[in-house]
Structures are given as structure tokens and as C-alpha cells.
Write a protein that holds these residues in place. Structure first.
Motif, PDB file in Angstrom:
ATOM      1  N   LEU A 125     -72.922   2.135  17.895  1.00  0.00           N
ATOM      2  CA  LEU A 125     -71.576   1.597  17.668  1.00  0.00           C
ATOM      3  C   LEU A 125     -71.700   0.088  17.530  1.00  0.00           C
ATOM      4  O   LEU A 125     -72.420  -0.547  18.292  1.00  0.00           O
ATOM      5  CB  LEU A 125     -70.655   1.914  18.855  1.00  0.00           C
ATOM      6  N   LYS A 126     -70.989  -0.484  16.569  1.00  0.00           N
ATOM      7  CA  LYS A 126     -71.139  -1.924  16.364  1.00  0.00           C
ATOM      8  C   LYS A 126     -70.027  -2.750  16.991  1.00  0.00           C
ATOM      9  O   LYS A 126     -70.093  -3.976  17.033  1.00  0.00           O
ATOM     10  CB  LYS A 126     -71.245  -2.209  14.864  1.00  0.00           C
ATOM     11  N   VAL A 143     -67.320   0.371  22.614  1.00  0.00           N
ATOM     12  CA  VAL A 143     -68.252   0.673  23.712  1.00  0.00           C
ATOM     13  C   VAL A 143     -67.503   0.594  25.044  1.00  0.00           C
ATOM     14  O   VAL A 143     -67.597   1.502  25.879  1.00  0.00           O
ATOM     15  CB  VAL A 143     -69.442  -0.315  23.712  1.00  0.00           C
ATOM     16  N   ASP A 144     -66.729  -0.480  25.217  1.00  0.00           N
ATOM     17  CA  ASP A 144     -65.975  -0.654  26.469  1.00  0.00           C
ATOM     18  C   ASP A 144     -65.013   0.504  26.693  1.00  0.00           C
ATOM     19  O   ASP A 144     -64.889   1.018  27.809  1.00  0.00           O
ATOM     20  CB  ASP A 144     -65.188  -1.969  26.438  1.00  0.00           C
ATOM     21  N   THR A 189     -63.277   3.768  14.605  1.00  0.00           N
ATOM     22  CA  THR A 189     -63.678   4.358  13.327  1.00  0.00           C
ATOM     23  C   THR A 189     -63.340   5.850  13.246  1.00  0.00           C
ATOM     24  O   THR A 189     -63.684   6.513  12.270  1.00  0.00           O
ATOM     25  CB  THR A 189     -65.198   4.185  13.122  1.00  0.00           C
ATOM     26  N   GLY A 190     -62.694   6.385  14.284  1.00  0.00           N
ATOM     27  CA  GLY A 190     -62.336   7.808  14.298  1.00  0.00           C
ATOM     28  C   GLY A 190     -63.046   8.546  15.404  1.00  0.00           C
ATOM     29  O   GLY A 190     -63.511   7.932  16.376  1.00  0.00           O
TER      30      GLY A 190
END
Ligand SMILES: *[C@@H]1O[C@H](CO)[C@@H](O)[C@H](O)[C@H]1NC(C)=O
Ligand SMILES: *[C@@H]1O[C@H](CO)[C@@H](O)[C@H](O)[C@H]1NC(C)=O
Ligand SMILES: *[C@@H]1O[C@H](CO)[C@@H](O)[C@H](O)[C@H]1NC(C)=O
Length: 382
Positions: free
Chosen positions: A53-54, A59-60, A345-346
Motif C-alpha cells: 500500500l502506498k 496503512v493506519d 483504492t477500494g
């Protein structure tokens, strides 16, 4: 006004300190893990895609959801090997160009993504299991190394060569060292893992066992603080009457008991996939018990590290395994494959095994299982 305010502030500080458990590097405690000072059975999951994941907020969000649900152990990929380094911003960790030496990507689309996961896990008390290479070709795997270090003209199988080649292993260790050195003191690393599902089809089991012996010893020489696991599927357990059963055989070149017994391996790992192994769901319960018995004999915890079914209704199939794992001496925790959520992003990866947050499968496998684990802790205290 100042005194009451000061009092209130220090009271608040005291309460906060009391509520935040001290984060420690996870150790084993007999047949269990001791996580942040607590020896118990711990629930967990897999989310291999986390370091890819960018977006830090994504992420959090995912790690917040995991922590809120009471999940404690999270397994994610510490590898992303490619033959050609992408230039479109896609995350990659190590490339094997057709000429010249392999390149380890420590930049923002490289290991800095994994760094972020580890830091974000630290503050939430999540504990990570991080394998350094894949048996499978997904995200490169051992195959990505072949052009660099395998002898095409040798009659020895390429996979077997990978385990035994000094050149392959020097590069593997160079890569693993890059990650380990960055996180030697991290309380978020539960274990470094040699590989995801290492196999060596048709090989003498000594090939993988000796590789695991040498590699685990080497990891401990670089980082003596963190636990080390193999990441194997648990094939090759010797059980009377099961010798002809594929999963109990040495067909994939691994011998569970020899791996658990290695001096620098701290735990046993095993997986369970009836859809892929031509076995019944009920078969899974004895599979869990047979691995636990080996761990008990070695006085090391067993981690039921991946399990899943492809059927969309999972409760009736997987909660029985969770109950068995929880009550079987020698099993220290379980991690279903795999965690699902919705990010910017879904939906995260859906491989049919995915258990999405706040679905019926989630309610039985995460919420109810979590309550059962808590109840079993209370029962043990009495
Ligand atoms: C990152 O994710 C957050 C929420 O998860 C979202 O609001 C934000 O738009 C995303 N940022 C980018 C650059 O995609
Ligand atoms: C071995 O074969 C692969 C493709 O089959 C090729 O890419 C690689 O360069 C070859 N390696 C050597 C050392 O010849
Ligand atoms: C799958 O298991 C059944 C029942 O044990 C057995 O009869 C069959 O031969 C197995 N098939 C394969 C492909 O192993």
C-alpha cells in the motif's frame, strides 16, 4: 486554577501510563508467546499486501481496525522480488536485472514502505511476522534469483540449487540483513521468518532442514533478540497410519519435527488448506493436534499461521478449527488467511479466502473467536 489543572494533568498522565502497556520484544514462555508482558493465547491474521500500500493513511486505517478488533499477530510479506524494477511507482524491494548485481530498494517505493508498517504496528501493539522470500513465484520468489545464481546446465533441480547455492544464499542474506538491521530493536517484530512456505519437491528433507539450520543460526548472529520461525506448511509429521497421506509425507521435502527441533528455531509453524490438499474440514482438527504434539515434545509454541476455505460461508467450517486450536495444548495462537478491508483504492485483495471486516464471516471468526479467547483466559485464572 493552576493547581487543580496540574493535578488533573498529572492524574491524566498517570492514567494514560497505566492504560498503555509497556511494549516489549516478544519472547516465548514455554508453549506460549509473551506479548508485552502477557503470556496467553493470541489471535491474529495475515495481510500480505500491507507493505505494498502506498498511502500511509490506508496503512493506519487497516492497523487501527486490526488493533480495535483485538487481533495481535499480523503476518505480512517482507519480500517483493522483481526481474525488472518498475518505474511507475509500484512498490518493489529487490530486483535481479539481466546483467549486473541485484539491487535492494531502500527508497520510498521500497523498504521504506515496510519500515512504515513496522513503526505503525509498534504504536498499536501489533506484532508482525515477516518472511524474507517466497517459495512461490508471486512477488518474485526464489525463482527471481535463478538467473543470477543458478547453474542452468546442472542436472540438480533449480529449487534444490537455490537452497544449496552459496551465491543465492549470500544474496538472500544480504537482503534479509538490510531489513533486520533496520529493525533490530523493534517491539513490533514478533518473528523473522525464513520463507513463505518453503518446499523442495522430491528433495531429501535434509536440503531444507540444513538450510533452515544455517539460516536461523545466521539470523541469530545478526539479531539475537527476535524470535525466528521457518514459515513452512507443517508437512511431513510422522503419525501412525498417516504415512500414505500426502500432507503427512515428505513429498514436498520438508519434515516438520526436524524443523521445530532446530536450535535457533523458536516455534513451529503450520498451515491448513483443505481446498488445495484434498482433505475434509474435519481432517483439519487432527492436523492441528498432531502439530501441537510435536511442539509440546520440543517445549516450543506452535503457531497455526495460515488457514482458510474458499467457500463464501466460512463460519461453519473455520470456527471449529479455531476452537480446536484454542483448547489444544501447544498451540499458542492462530492467524486466519486473510484480512480484508476497504481502503482509499477500494477493497483489499480478494482471493476467495478473504474475511472482510464487519461481515458475517468476520463476526464469527474475529469477534466471537476473540471473545472465546478472552473467556478462556479468565477460566485459566480461576
Ligand atoms: C489515502 O487514504 C485516505 C483514507 O484511507 C484517503 O482519504 C486519501 O484520499 C488517500 N490519499 C491518496 C493520495 O490517495
Ligand atoms: C539461465 O536461463 C535463464 C532463462 O531460462 C536465463 O535468463 C539466464 O540468464 C540463464 N543463466 C545463465 C547463468 O546462463
Ligand atoms: C482425494 O481424496 C480421496 C479420498 O481420500 C481419494 O480417494 C482421492 O484419490 C484423492 N485424490 C487425489 C487427487 O489425491
Amino acid at each position: 486554577m493552576l493547581l487543580p489543572l496540574l493535578l488533573a494533568t498529572s492524574l491524566y498522565a498517570l492514567l494514560t501510563v497505566a492504560q498503555t502497556p509497556k511494549r516489549t520484544i516478544t519472547k516465548t514462555d514455554g508453549l506460549h508467546f509473551n506479548i508485552d508482558g502477557e503470556t496467553a493465547y493470541f489471535p491474529g491474521t495475515n495481510a500480505y499486501w500491507l507493505p505494498f500500500l502506498k498511502n500511509n493513511s490506508d496503512v493506519d486505517l487497516v492497523l487501527d481496525h486490526m488493533a480495535q478488533a483485538g487481533l495481535r499477530i499480523v503476518r505480512t510479506w517482507g519480500f517483493n522480488d522483481v526481474k525488472t524494477a518498475p518505474t511507475d511507482g509500484t512498490v518493489w524491494f529487490q530486483s535481479f536485472p539481466s546483467s549486473g548485481d541485484p539491487v535492494i530498494n531502500t527508497g520510498p517505493t521500497g523498504l521504506q514502505r515496510l519500515d512504515y508498517i513496522i513503526r505503525a504496528a509498534e504504536t498499536r501493539g501489533l506484532k508482525l511476522i515477516i518472511p524474507f522470500v517466497n517459495n512461490w513465484a508471486d512477488y518474485g520468489g526464489m525463482e527471481a534469483y535463478y538467473a543470477y545464481c543458478i547453474d542452468n546446465n546442472s542436472k540438480v533441480d533449480k529449487k534444490e540449487q537455490w537452497y544449496r547455492s552459496a551465491k543465492c544464499q549470500a544474496q538472500y542474506q544480504k537482503y534479509a540483513r538490510t531489513i533486520i538491521e533496520r529493525h533490530k530493536e523493534s517491539t513490533a517484530v514478533l518473528a523473522w521468518e525464513l520463507a513463505n512456505e518453503p518446499r523442495c519437491k522430491g528433495c531429501d528433507t535434509k536440503v531444507v532442514t540444513e538450510w533452515a539450520r544455517e539460516t536461523s543460526k545466521w539470523i541469530k548472529s545478526v539479531d539475537s533478540k527476535h524470535l525466528v520461525a521457518v514459515g513452512d506448511e507443517g508437512f511431513g509429521v510422522k503419525v501412525d497410519g498417516k504415512a500414505g497421506d500426502y500432507s503427512y509425507s515428505h513429498g514436498e521435502g520438508t519434515d516438520f519435527a526436524s524443523l521445530v527441533a532446530l536450535p535457533d528455531i523458536d516455534m513451529g509453524t503450520f498451515h491448513l488448506y483443505p481446498d488445495h490438499w484434498n482433505v475434509t474440514v474435519a481432517w483439519g482438527n487432527s492436523w492441528i493436534q498432531h502439530h501441537a504434539a510435536v511442539c509440546v515434545a520440543n517445549n516450543k509454541p506452535c503457531l497455526f499461521e495460515e488457514y482458510g476455505v474458499m467457500a463464501s460461508e466460512k463460519c461453519s467450517q473455520e470456527t471449529g478449527w479455531q476452537a480446536t486450536a484454542l483448547k489444544t495444548r501447544g498451540i499458542a495462537g492462530d492467524q486466519y488467511w486473510q484480512y480484508g478491508d476497504t481502503v482509499s483504492t477500494g477493497k483489499t485483495a480478494d482471493d476467495k479466502f478473504t474475511v472482510y471486516k464487519d461481515t458475517a464471516n468476520w463476526n464469527c471468526m474475529v469477534e466471537a473467536h476473540g471473545k472465546n479467547i478472552k473467556a478462556s483466559k479468565t477460566a485459566k485464572e480461576i
